[in-house]
Design an enzyme around this catalytic site. Structure first.
Site, short mmCIF file in Angstrom:
data_model
loop_
_atom_site.label_atom_id
_atom_site.label_comp_id
_atom_site.label_asym_id
_atom_site.label_seq_id
_atom_site.Cartn_x
_atom_site.Cartn_y
_atom_site.Cartn_z
N VAL A 171 12.14 -5.86 -48.49
CA VAL A 171 11.43 -4.81 -49.22
C VAL A 171 9.93 -4.88 -48.90
O VAL A 171 9.27 -3.85 -48.70
CB VAL A 171 11.66 -4.94 -50.74
CG1 VAL A 171 10.81 -3.91 -51.51
CG2 VAL A 171 13.13 -4.77 -51.08
N CYS A 172 9.40 -6.09 -48.82
CA CYS A 172 7.96 -6.30 -48.66
C CYS A 172 7.34 -5.54 -47.47
O CYS A 172 6.31 -4.88 -47.65
CB CYS A 172 7.63 -7.78 -48.58
SG CYS A 172 8.15 -8.70 -50.05
N PRO A 173 7.93 -5.59 -46.28
CA PRO A 173 7.26 -4.90 -45.17
C PRO A 173 7.24 -3.39 -45.34
O PRO A 173 6.33 -2.72 -44.84
CB PRO A 173 8.06 -5.32 -43.93
CG PRO A 173 9.38 -5.74 -44.44
CD PRO A 173 9.12 -6.32 -45.82
#
Length: 180
Positions: free
Chosen positions: A51-53
């Site tokens: 999810v982070c990128p």
């Protein structure tokens, strides 16, 4: 958790600022580095995740719009500056990231903000808009599995910078509320 009206904590952190040589890839960033500007500081749990990128890229895509509003974007996690560098080199969407990635390896900032997931030992998915006086004007946290909406953070920044009453779903250029 610190929230609207609280002073953003003092910090002095190493950051990854480019994917160039190791000599140029890192800088130290603190509260005074961007004095007089708004700050958008968003925390994410871990590098090399899923999810982070998508969020980091989303904020990167809007970086020039935040800059147009005199706002410096800062990404942050508890990973080291070396892990940030490796991830940026490895992930095509992060290669040319236009803002620093802070390394809160001692977890002092995440602890001071109250956003350290103590069970996992990582930052929660938290977002802060901090005014030029260092006061938090917007704060929100989502579950680790739910990504943020960078466009909504930009919308809130626009509303905050009007110093006016802004109704639900207000967007830049819309009428603000007038008290009769």
């Amino acid at each position: 958790m610190l929230t609207v009206g609280d002073k953003f904590p003092e910090f002095n952190l190493k950051a990854t600022v480019s994917t160039e040589s190791v000599e140029k890839a890192f800088a130290t960033i603190n509260n005074q580095t961007y004095a007089g500007k708004w700050l958008l500081v968003f925390f994410y749990p871990k590098d090399f995740t899923f999810v982070c990128p998508t969020e980091i890229k989303g904020f990167g895509d809007l970086n020039s719009q935040f800059a147009d509003r005199d706002t410096q974007v800062l990404a942050a996690s508890t990973d080291s500056e070396f892990v940030h560098l490796a991830w940026r080199k490895d992930h095509k969407d992060l290669n040319d990231l236009p803002f620093p990635m802070l390394a809160d390896t001692a977890k002092r900032l995440t602890t001071a903000l109250g956003i350290l997931d103590e069970e996992e030992g990582v930052a929660k998915r938290a977002t802060f808009l901090v005014d030029p006086d260092g006061v938090i004007q917007f704060a929100y946290v989502t579950a680790g599995s739910v990504g943020r909406n960078p466009q909504e953070v930009l919308r809130v920044l626009d509303a905050l910078q009007t110093d006016e009453l802004c109704p639900c779903n207000w967007n830049k250029g819309d009428d603000v509320l007038k008290v009769a």
